[in-house]
Design an enzyme around this catalytic site. Structure first.
Site, PDB file in Angstrom:
ATOM      1  N   GLY A 180       0.855  -1.177   0.000  1.00  0.00           N
ATOM      2  CA  GLY A 180       0.000   0.000   0.000  1.00  0.00           C
ATOM      3  C   GLY A 180       0.892   1.227   0.000  1.00  0.00           C
TER       4      GLY A 180
ATOM      5  N   SER B 240       5.629  -5.325  -1.467  1.00  0.00           N
ATOM      6  CA  SER B 240       5.573  -3.923  -1.875  1.00  0.00           C
ATOM      7  C   SER B 240       6.009  -3.007  -0.732  1.00  0.00           C
ATOM      8  CB  SER B 240       4.160  -3.602  -2.370  1.00  0.00           C
ATOM      9  OG  SER B 240       4.082  -2.323  -2.928  1.00  0.00           O
ATOM     10  N   ALA B 241       5.090  -2.257  -0.122  1.00  0.00           N
ATOM     11  CA  ALA B 241       5.454  -1.379   0.995  1.00  0.00           C
ATOM     12  C   ALA B 241       6.076  -2.169   2.139  1.00  0.00           C
ATOM     13  CB  ALA B 241       4.229  -0.605   1.484  1.00  0.00           C
TER      14      ALA B 241
ATOM     15  N   HIS C 248       8.271  -3.155  -7.492  1.00  0.00           N
ATOM     16  CA  HIS C 248       7.530  -2.735  -8.689  1.00  0.00           C
ATOM     17  C   HIS C 248       8.460  -2.025  -9.688  1.00  0.00           C
ATOM     18  CE1 HIS C 248       3.752  -3.509  -6.529  1.00  0.00           C
ATOM     19  NE2 HIS C 248       4.198  -2.741  -5.563  1.00  0.00           N
TER      20      HIS C 248
ATOM     21  N   GLU D  45       7.934  -6.807 -11.154  1.00  0.00           N
ATOM     22  CA  GLU D  45       6.712  -7.520 -10.796  1.00  0.00           C
ATOM     23  C   GLU D  45       6.923  -9.033 -10.939  1.00  0.00           C
ATOM     24  OE1 GLU D  45       3.134  -5.678 -10.453  1.00  0.00           O
ATOM     25  OE2 GLU D  45       4.828  -4.746  -9.441  1.00  0.00           O
TER      26      GLU D  45
END
Length: 242
Positions: A86, A118-119, A155, A190
């Site tokens: 997020g 991700s985060a 990403h 990704e």
């Protein structure tokens, strides 16, 4: 340490964590309790339900860090922790506010398995300085968890030679970072991830990674590459992150 650091949690055309489910199943102890940290999104209940839906079929008992009142006490009961993706600024701000930042550092360095996406993967680096996210809130510091001594850019996007967009590419932004900081940056495309076990680090997933270091051209690192040498990195930032 025992880390599984995913570039992304959702791959195009697949369900949540589906692209990495075999790796996740081998990483998360079946029958154990996993604490899911949903603070990177605003809807903590909905986000936890999504993680629970993906992991409970593996025999994992998923508890949201926001469920039960005291996230630090809940973490102390966990067999593993998963920090979801997020907004990285919102996530880090919440980790400071709840006391989970220090609790995670202590627990993971003592052996608690840590999975990030991700985060959550950004949090494993020394600072927030190579995130792609907009600073929608201001955390007390850019200092993250520091489980690895180098920066990560989840990403990671390659430049598109046919694009007419004139803003900076991801490569240009990371080059700017290296002009000010002498710290390697691992760009995870990704569908890829980094697995750290003790003193060994290896790349996994579907696509190669890209390594950026000061004074050198970016290098492609194939799936399966041993990148354990990065664990001996001595980060040199331009100034304290506070």
């Amino acid at each position: 340490m025992n880390l599984l650091l995913l570039s992304n949690s959702t791959q195009y055309g697949r369900g949540y964590l589906a692209h990495a489910l075999d790796k996740v199943a081998a990483f998360v102890p079946s029958g154990g309790r996993l604490v899911f940290v949903p603070y990177a999104l605003a809807d903590h209940d909905g986000y936890t339900a999504k993680a629970r839906g993906a992991l409970e079929p593996l025999g994992v008992d998923v508890r949201g860090a926001h469920e039960g009142g005291d996230p630090v006490a809940l973490l102390a009961t966990a067999d593993a922790v998963f920090v979801g993706g997020g907004n990285s600024f919102r996530l880090l701000s919440a980790l400071y506010r709840t006391g989970l930042r220090d609790a995670l550092i202590t627990a993971v360095r003592a052996g608690l398995p840590y999975m990030g996406a991700s985060a959550g993967t950004n949090m494993a680096a020394p600072t927030l300085r190579t995130t792609n996210d907009m600073p929608i809130v201001q955390p007390p510091s850019f200092d993250t968890l520091g489980f690895v001594p180098f920066q990560i850019n989840p990403h990671y996007l390659d430049p598109d030679p046919s694009s007419t967009h004139k803003g900076e590419t991801r490569e240009e932004r990371l080059t700017e970072f290296l002009e000010e900081n002498d710290v390697p940056v691992l760009g995870l495309r990704e569908g890829s991830w980094l697995r750290v076990t003790g003193g060994r680090a290896a790349l996994g997933g579907e696509r190669p990674a890209r390594l950026f270091t000061r004074g050198a051209a970016p290098r492609e690192l194939p799936v399966g590459a041993d990148v354990s040498g990065l664990l001996g990195t001595v980060p040199r930032f331009d100034s304290p992150a506070r």
